[in-house]
Design a protein around this motif. Structure first.
Motif, PDB file in Angstrom:
ATOM      1  N   VAL A 236       0.863  -1.177   0.000  1.00  0.00           N
ATOM      2  CA  VAL A 236       0.000   0.000   0.000  1.00  0.00           C
ATOM      3  C   VAL A 236       0.897   1.223   0.000  1.00  0.00           C
ATOM      4  O   VAL A 236       1.733   1.388   0.901  1.00  0.00           O
ATOM      5  CB  VAL A 236      -0.934   0.032   1.227  1.00  0.00           C
ATOM      6  N   PHE A 237       0.743   2.053  -1.017  1.00  0.00           N
ATOM      7  CA  PHE A 237       1.547   3.269  -1.146  1.00  0.00           C
ATOM      8  C   PHE A 237       0.638   4.485  -1.015  1.00  0.00           C
ATOM      9  O   PHE A 237      -0.327   4.634  -1.767  1.00  0.00           O
ATOM     10  CB  PHE A 237       2.253   3.326  -2.500  1.00  0.00           C
ATOM     11  N   LEU A 427      -1.659  -1.216  -4.151  1.00  0.00           N
ATOM     12  CA  LEU A 427      -2.722  -0.229  -4.035  1.00  0.00           C
ATOM     13  C   LEU A 427      -2.057   1.109  -3.790  1.00  0.00           C
ATOM     14  O   LEU A 427      -1.384   1.301  -2.761  1.00  0.00           O
ATOM     15  CB  LEU A 427      -3.664  -0.570  -2.878  1.00  0.00           C
ATOM     16  N   ILE A 428      -2.210   2.031  -4.727  1.00  0.00           N
ATOM     17  CA  ILE A 428      -1.569   3.340  -4.644  1.00  0.00           C
ATOM     18  C   ILE A 428      -2.654   4.384  -4.402  1.00  0.00           C
ATOM     19  O   ILE A 428      -3.525   4.582  -5.244  1.00  0.00           O
ATOM     20  CB  ILE A 428      -0.779   3.645  -5.927  1.00  0.00           C
ATOM     21  N   GLY A 451      -0.177  -4.514 -12.758  1.00  0.00           N
ATOM     22  CA  GLY A 451      -1.420  -4.865 -12.099  1.00  0.00           C
ATOM     23  C   GLY A 451      -1.836  -3.895 -11.010  1.00  0.00           C
ATOM     24  O   GLY A 451      -2.937  -4.015 -10.461  1.00  0.00           O
ATOM     25  N   SER A 452      -0.998  -2.913 -10.687  1.00  0.00           N
ATOM     26  CA  SER A 452      -1.312  -1.977  -9.618  1.00  0.00           C
ATOM     27  C   SER A 452      -2.435  -1.035 -10.023  1.00  0.00           C
ATOM     28  O   SER A 452      -2.663  -0.784 -11.212  1.00  0.00           O
ATOM     29  CB  SER A 452      -0.069  -1.169  -9.236  1.00  0.00           C
ATOM     30  N   VAL A 453      -3.125  -0.499  -9.025  1.00  0.00           N
ATOM     31  CA  VAL A 453      -4.250   0.402  -9.254  1.00  0.00           C
ATOM     32  C   VAL A 453      -4.055   1.661  -8.415  1.00  0.00           C
ATOM     33  O   VAL A 453      -3.653   1.585  -7.245  1.00  0.00           O
ATOM     34  CB  VAL A 453      -5.583  -0.272  -8.883  1.00  0.00           C
ATOM     35  N   VAL A 454      -4.346   2.809  -9.026  1.00  0.00           N
ATOM     36  CA  VAL A 454      -4.329   4.073  -8.307  1.00  0.00           C
ATOM     37  C   VAL A 454      -5.746   4.357  -7.805  1.00  0.00           C
ATOM     38  O   VAL A 454      -6.685   4.446  -8.600  1.00  0.00           O
ATOM     39  CB  VAL A 454      -3.842   5.228  -9.198  1.00  0.00           C
ATOM     40  N   LEU A 484      -8.247  -5.398  -5.479  1.00  0.00           N
ATOM     41  CA  LEU A 484      -8.015  -3.993  -5.728  1.00  0.00           C
ATOM     42  C   LEU A 484      -9.279  -3.310  -6.213  1.00  0.00           C
ATOM     43  O   LEU A 484     -10.128  -3.947  -6.853  1.00  0.00           O
ATOM     44  CB  LEU A 484      -6.901  -3.813  -6.766  1.00  0.00           C
ATOM     45  N   PRO A 485      -9.443  -2.013  -5.966  1.00  0.00           N
ATOM     46  CA  PRO A 485     -10.602  -1.301  -6.495  1.00  0.00           C
ATOM     47  C   PRO A 485     -10.517  -1.190  -8.019  1.00  0.00           C
ATOM     48  O   PRO A 485      -9.447  -1.384  -8.611  1.00  0.00           O
ATOM     49  CB  PRO A 485     -10.516   0.071  -5.832  1.00  0.00           C
TER      50      PRO A 485
END
Length: 493
Positions: A236-237, A427-428, A451-454, A484-485
């Protein structure tokens, strides 16, 4: 510039008793590897600090130079808050800061504002382990004797002589730090710090850990992911930074972000009953204060701090803009107080978990300086004045560049931009408006972690888990299920 900005020690920040930490056996290392071969465990004991009641404190020894594991060592301090629901515990969540920020003091502040009442599964199902990075806070700290910003030295030199004085001071400051701290000064870079966290993971006995990082620690988390991708379960960022572009462009973008945050503060302040400058032309009041201080520095009300110049006030302003509900009113009060002849409120950072020296030293290692001559710095100042007419570009990244001119130790930057393979999607959480980082920095970080999501959050703040129920729910859903959202989701609360 004066030596006005307070050297922020965790002891002064909150008047806390020191976290007692017992030494633990050193980690064993193989002779041909910089990685921990085996961990003897951390000798946890009950914290004696009242803010950490029912938590555990400990320490661990790691090498100063990971390429010489049998050489000099340093101590990392940790505080662990065990999961409330041990029967359904899902692992350890590492809390970390970086670049001069104490993770232990971040945990203290979170407890002061009501955690765990609002934290949900984060505190129910995860052990929280706050680790102060090497050189910072409760861990073996970097302490220097030379003033970071002495009288007569400016970060905004207007001629060659002032530039030369800045370079000479920076060199003398670095040499003093090296005399006092030894080789640690050359090893507080992102890569060394990431290796420390791997040693902590091993000593905790966890096959994988979960990562929670704010601001600069997003770069640290990305570095850890590059080195040890299989050791992460989740990331988590909060308020990601973007180090993928040209350094001068990044400085200009940060300056523009801080300037627009100042404009929003001024608009709010002119009409809000919570603002000490309500009903006034806030921009004009601020500009007049800065001009006055540049003509004649304003006393701080303390013999410990020299009077402040306008440059000092501008350099202090950015960090007052990061939390609209908390620090915006404080900024207005600081302006009014300085107008009355006491600029003391500008001598400390509203984030009392930071130490300016411990911010500056790693900055000189984590990025090669893009500026080398007075002419180059003058061009940068001109560009910053264009996008930042009120703050003048006096933002963190510019201060890092100016403060690293003449630095005698070589930089050890981490290569940014490449995709990290094998790490979990992150998750950013990124504010749509922030004084420290533009919203698009979140996408730049996500692009490096497939695969990350902002998750956007409408507003001006960072530390968004503390402020937004929407962010809390999305974060806990991700931590517990790894779901993730949807891309493009923006929290409105």
């Amino acid at each position: 510039m004066t030596n006005n900005r307070k050297t922020h020690r965790w002891t002064a920040a909150l008047g806390a008793a020191a976290v007692a930490a017992l030494a633990v056996p050193a980690i064993a290392y193989t002779q041909d590897s910089a990685e921990p071969a085996a961990a003897t465990g951390i000798d946890w004991h009950a914290c004696t600090d009242g803010d950490f009641k029912n938590m555990q404190c400990g320490s661990i020894r790691v090498p100063v130079d990971w390429s010489r594991p049998d050489g000099a060592g340093l101590t990392l301090s940790l505080v662990r808050r065990p999961a409330d629901d041990q029967a359904h515990r899902q692992g350890t969540l590492l809390l970390n800061d970086g670049a001069g920020g104490s993770s232990i003091e971040q945990l203290r502040l979170a407890m002061h504002v009501g955690m765990p009442k609002f934290a949900g599964d984060m505190t129910q199902k995860f052990d929280l382990v706050a680790v102060d990075p090497r050189g910072v806070g409760h861990s073996t700290p970097i302490r220097c004797g030379e003033a970071l910003n002495p009288a007569g030295i400016t970060h905004f030199p207007q001629d060659q002589a002032a530039f030369d004085a800045l370079v000479a001071h920076n060199r003398a400051f670095a040499e003093d730090c090296r005399r006092r701290n030894g080789e640690l000064v050359a090893h507080v870079d992102l890569t060394s710090t990431a290796r420390d966290f791997e040693a902590v993971r091993s000593a905790l006995g966890e096959q994988q850990v979960n990562w929670y990082g704010i601001h600069y620690s997003t770069l640290l988390g990305r570095t850890y992911a590059k080195l040890f991708p299989n050791r992460l379960r989740s990331m988590v960022f909060d308020t990601a930074l973007d180090d993928t572009g040209a350094p001068l462009d990044r400085i200009t973008q940060e300056a523009a972000a801080a300037e627009t945050a100042f404009d929003r503060f001024a608009a709010w302040c002119g009409t809000s009953k919570d603002c000490a400058l309500q009903g006034k032309d806030v921009v004009a009041e601020y500009d007049a204060l800065v001009a006055r201080a540049d003509r004649e520095p304003i006393p701080t009300g303390s013999a410990a701090h020299e009077p402040l110049t306008g440059e000092d006030i501008r350099e202090a302003t950015q960090d007052f803009l990061t939390l609209s509900g908390l620090s915006w009113p404080e900024l207005a009060k600081a302006v009014v107080k300085a107008q009355g002849g006491d600029a003391g409120d500008f001598t400390h950072d509203p984030d009392d978990t930071l130490d300016e020296v411990q911010v500056q030293v790693p900055a000189c290692l984590d990025g090669a300086n893009p500026v080398h001559t007075f002419e180059e710095l003058a061009r940068l100042q001109k560009d910053l004045a264009r996008v930042s007419p009120h703050l003048g570009g006096a933002v963190r990244s510019y201060r890092a560049v100016a403060g690293c001119l003449g630095w005698p130790l070589p930089a050890a930057p981490v290569k940014a931009g490449d995709q990290v393979q094998g790490a979990p999607p992150a998750l950013i959480v990124q504010s749509t408006r922030q004084a420290l980082a533009p919203f698009r920095a979140g996408a730049a970080m996500a692009g490096q972690l497939p695969g990350s999501v902002v998750l956007g959050r409408e507003g001006d703040d960072y530390s968004m888990f503390l402020l937004s129920r929407c962010v809390q729910e999305a974060t806990n859903r991700y931590l517990t299920t790894l779901a993730l959202p949807a891309a493009g989701t923006v929290c409105k609360d």
